[in-house]
Design a protein around this motif. Structure first.
Motif, PDB file in Angstrom:
ATOM      1  N   ILE A  97       0.838  -1.209   0.000  1.00 52.37           N
ATOM      2  CA  ILE A  97       0.000   0.000   0.000  1.00 52.37           C
ATOM      3  C   ILE A  97       0.872   1.257   0.000  1.00 52.37           C
ATOM      4  O   ILE A  97       0.600   2.219  -0.733  1.00 52.37           O
ATOM      5  CB  ILE A  97      -0.955  -0.011   1.215  1.00 52.37           C
ATOM      6  CG1 ILE A  97      -1.999  -1.118   1.052  1.00 52.37           C
ATOM      7  CG2 ILE A  97      -1.637   1.347   1.367  1.00 52.37           C
ATOM      8  CD1 ILE A  97      -2.855  -1.348   2.282  1.00 52.37           C
ATOM      9  N   ALA A  98       1.931   1.250   0.818  1.00 49.30           N
ATOM     10  CA  ALA A  98       2.834   2.406   0.860  1.00 49.30           C
ATOM     11  C   ALA A  98       3.466   2.646  -0.506  1.00 49.30           C
ATOM     12  O   ALA A  98       3.539   3.789  -0.988  1.00 49.30           O
ATOM     13  CB  ALA A  98       3.906   2.192   1.923  1.00 49.30           C
ATOM     14  N   PHE A  99       3.915   1.585  -1.152  1.00 46.69           N
ATOM     15  CA  PHE A  99       4.506   1.734  -2.471  1.00 46.69           C
ATOM     16  C   PHE A  99       3.468   2.135  -3.515  1.00 46.69           C
ATOM     17  O   PHE A  99       3.796   2.807  -4.504  1.00 46.69           O
ATOM     18  CB  PHE A  99       5.220   0.447  -2.889  1.00 46.69           C
ATOM     19  CG  PHE A  99       6.612   0.333  -2.345  1.00 46.69           C
ATOM     20  CD1 PHE A  99       7.614   1.182  -2.782  1.00 46.69           C
ATOM     21  CD2 PHE A  99       6.926  -0.617  -1.393  1.00 46.69           C
ATOM     22  CE1 PHE A  99       8.906   1.086  -2.284  1.00 46.69           C
ATOM     23  CE2 PHE A  99       8.213  -0.725  -0.880  1.00 46.69           C
ATOM     24  CZ  PHE A  99       9.198   0.132  -1.329  1.00 46.69           C
ATOM     25  N   SER A 100       2.211   1.754  -3.299  1.00 42.60           N
ATOM     26  CA  SER A 100       1.148   2.181  -4.213  1.00 42.60           C
ATOM     27  C   SER A 100       1.000   3.695  -4.200  1.00 42.60           C
ATOM     28  O   SER A 100       0.846   4.331  -5.251  1.00 42.60           O
ATOM     29  CB  SER A 100      -0.180   1.519  -3.823  1.00 42.60           C
ATOM     30  OG  SER A 100      -0.122   0.113  -3.995  1.00 42.60           O
ATOM     31  N   PHE A 101       1.054   4.288  -3.007  1.00 42.57           N
ATOM     32  CA  PHE A 101       1.000   5.746  -2.914  1.00 42.57           C
ATOM     33  C   PHE A 101       2.200   6.371  -3.627  1.00 42.57           C
ATOM     34  O   PHE A 101       2.074   7.420  -4.280  1.00 42.57           O
ATOM     35  CB  PHE A 101       0.957   6.191  -1.448  1.00 42.57           C
ATOM     36  CG  PHE A 101      -0.392   6.077  -0.821  1.00 42.57           C
ATOM     37  CD1 PHE A 101      -1.432   6.921  -1.193  1.00 42.57           C
ATOM     38  CD2 PHE A 101      -0.644   5.122   0.153  1.00 42.57           C
ATOM     39  CE1 PHE A 101      -2.683   6.820  -0.614  1.00 42.57           C
ATOM     40  CE2 PHE A 101      -1.896   5.005   0.742  1.00 42.57           C
ATOM     41  CZ  PHE A 101      -2.922   5.858   0.352  1.00 42.57           C
ATOM     42  N   ALA A 102       3.363   5.731  -3.506  1.00 42.36           N
ATOM     43  CA  ALA A 102       4.550   6.239  -4.202  1.00 42.36           C
ATOM     44  C   ALA A 102       4.340   6.229  -5.709  1.00 42.36           C
ATOM     45  O   ALA A 102       4.678   7.206  -6.400  1.00 42.36           O
ATOM     46  CB  ALA A 102       5.771   5.407  -3.828  1.00 42.36           C
ATOM     47  N   GLN A 103       3.761   5.155  -6.244  1.00 39.44           N
ATOM     48  CA  GLN A 103       3.528   5.077  -7.690  1.00 39.44           C
ATOM     49  C   GLN A 103       2.527   6.121  -8.160  1.00 39.44           C
ATOM     50  O   GLN A 103       2.667   6.698  -9.241  1.00 39.44           O
ATOM     51  CB  GLN A 103       3.060   3.667  -8.075  1.00 39.44           C
ATOM     52  CG  GLN A 103       3.970   2.532  -7.676  1.00 39.44           C
ATOM     53  CD  GLN A 103       5.418   2.732  -8.104  1.00 39.44           C
ATOM     54  OE1 GLN A 103       5.716   3.495  -9.027  1.00 39.44           O
ATOM     55  NE2 GLN A 103       6.337   2.049  -7.433  1.00 39.44           N
ATOM     56  N   VAL A 104       1.503   6.381  -7.348  1.00 39.74           N
ATOM     57  CA  VAL A 104       0.527   7.421  -7.690  1.00 39.74           C
ATOM     58  C   VAL A 104       1.216   8.781  -7.783  1.00 39.74           C
ATOM     59  O   VAL A 104       0.964   9.577  -8.700  1.00 39.74           O
ATOM     60  CB  VAL A 104      -0.615   7.463  -6.653  1.00 39.74           C
ATOM     61  CG1 VAL A 104      -1.483   8.699  -6.846  1.00 39.74           C
ATOM     62  CG2 VAL A 104      -1.473   6.198  -6.755  1.00 39.74           C
ATOM     63  N   LEU A 105       2.122   9.063  -6.853  1.00 40.12           N
ATOM     64  CA  LEU A 105       2.824  10.342  -6.856  1.00 40.12           C
ATOM     65  C   LEU A 105       3.787  10.449  -8.033  1.00 40.12           C
ATOM     66  O   LEU A 105       3.896  11.518  -8.664  1.00 40.12           O
ATOM     67  CB  LEU A 105       3.560  10.535  -5.532  1.00 40.12           C
ATOM     68  CG  LEU A 105       2.650  10.814  -4.332  1.00 40.12           C
ATOM     69  CD1 LEU A 105       3.440  10.727  -3.027  1.00 40.12           C
ATOM     70  CD2 LEU A 105       1.996  12.180  -4.456  1.00 40.12           C
ATOM     71  N   TYR A 106       4.506   9.363  -8.337  1.00 39.64           N
ATOM     72  CA  TYR A 106       5.378   9.399  -9.511  1.00 39.64           C
ATOM     73  C   TYR A 106       4.557   9.654 -10.771  1.00 39.64           C
ATOM     74  O   TYR A 106       4.960  10.417 -11.650  1.00 39.64           O
ATOM     75  CB  TYR A 106       6.151   8.080  -9.650  1.00 39.64           C
ATOM     76  CG  TYR A 106       7.346   7.967  -8.737  1.00 39.64           C
ATOM     77  CD1 TYR A 106       8.293   8.981  -8.664  1.00 39.64           C
ATOM     78  CD2 TYR A 106       7.539   6.834  -7.954  1.00 39.64           C
ATOM     79  CE1 TYR A 106       9.393   8.876  -7.831  1.00 39.64           C
ATOM     80  CE2 TYR A 106       8.637   6.719  -7.110  1.00 39.64           C
ATOM     81  CZ  TYR A 106       9.564   7.743  -7.058  1.00 39.64           C
ATOM     82  OH  TYR A 106      10.649   7.636  -6.231  1.00 39.64           O
ATOM     83  N   THR A 107       3.391   9.012 -10.863  1.00 41.64           N
ATOM     84  CA  THR A 107       2.510   9.216 -12.013  1.00 41.64           C
ATOM     85  C   THR A 107       2.068  10.671 -12.094  1.00 41.64           C
ATOM     86  O   THR A 107       2.052  11.275 -13.176  1.00 41.64           O
ATOM     87  CB  THR A 107       1.278   8.303 -11.911  1.00 41.64           C
ATOM     88  OG1 THR A 107       1.705   6.931 -11.879  1.00 41.64           O
ATOM     89  CG2 THR A 107       0.347   8.494 -13.103  1.00 41.64           C
ATOM     90  N   ALA A 108       1.732  11.250 -10.954  1.00 37.65           N
ATOM     91  CA  ALA A 108       1.333  12.663 -10.920  1.00 37.65           C
ATOM     92  C   ALA A 108       2.480  13.567 -11.374  1.00 37.65           C
ATOM     93  O   ALA A 108       2.255  14.612 -12.002  1.00 37.65           O
ATOM     94  CB  ALA A 108       0.881  13.046  -9.516  1.00 37.65           C
TER      95      ALA A 108
END
Length: 240
Positions: A97-108
């Protein structure tokens, strides 16, 4: 006072690669000295040091401007995931889940201004093909969590590729680093699925591959946001 006829010229400069030495040293120290040992507070902290340094580096050099203001929180979520994944039997989903938030931010960071739909379709197809091999070999909880995470990280790669193709106002090296970082991140996570979760390789060599590719991915994604680092490639000099 500048002359009316003065001009500016660019001269080749040296990239400040020495700024990356603390990252290299801490990553190598963890892989060589602490990875073979059982998880302790000490080696969990050392595992987090390379990514923590990247956060501090961006905060110091970029001053919270540009893409760094999103990449720094992405690295922070990765830092949390780093710590949680040291306890895969109990906190693996939380780490995911923590890494999922990281991927969302990289995408942003890469944005959705210009979109190549066929690139996205191709990547999602590749993601689905990988999941066909992975999903039958994981428990019920991960059968939901892994596809969601795969969707997020392949979206991140899609946006990095479109940024590479269309964002010509950003220097080539930064765009390339972001794409390579996204690709290596996917390789690292695929290694977790195939080598660790499916037990296709003994734990220690599998961890070496997983973490070395992970550290490299974070470094490349950081360099993709490090405008000041690449600005040093050219020095501007006034010519009369």
């Amino acid at each position: 006072m500048k002359s009316k006829n003065s001009k500016t010229m660019s001269l080749p400069g040296k990239l400040p690669v020495h700024h990356l030495l603390p990252f290299v040293i801490t990553a190598a120290a963890f892989l060589i000295l602490f990875l073979p040992k059982q998880p302790t507070l000490q080696n969990v902290m050392l595992k987090c040091l390379p990514v923590l340094y990247l956060m501090c580096y961006l905060a110091y050099t970029e001053k919270g401007r540009g893409e760094s203001k999103i990449v720094i929180p992405a690295l922070a979520f990765s830092l949390i995931g780093d710590g949680l994944l040291n306890f895969p039997g109990t906190l693996f989903v939380e780490g995911l889940i923590a890494f999922s938030f990281a991927q969302v931010l990289y995408t942003a960071t890469f944005g959705f201004k210009r979109i190549n739909v066929w690139t996205g379709i191709t990547l999602y197809g590749a993601s689905g093909a990988l999941l066909l091999f992975i999903i039958p070999n994981v428990n019920a909880t991960l059968k939901i969590a892994v596809p969601v995470y795969a969707l997020l990280i392949f979206t991140m790669l899609w946006r990095a590729l479109d940024r590479y193709s269309y964002a010509e106002d950003i220097c080539y090296e930064r765009r390339l680093c972001s794409v390579l970082g996204a690709v290596v991140f996917i390789i690292s996570d695929a290694c977790i699925a195939f080598l660790q979760l499916m037990n296709l390789m003994p734990k220690y060599p599998a961890q070496i591959i997983i973490l070395s590719t992970y550290f490299l991915a974070q470094l490349l994604l950081t360099l993709g946001a490090a405008k000041k680092f690449w600005d040093a490639k050219y020095r501007i000099k006034e010519k009369k």
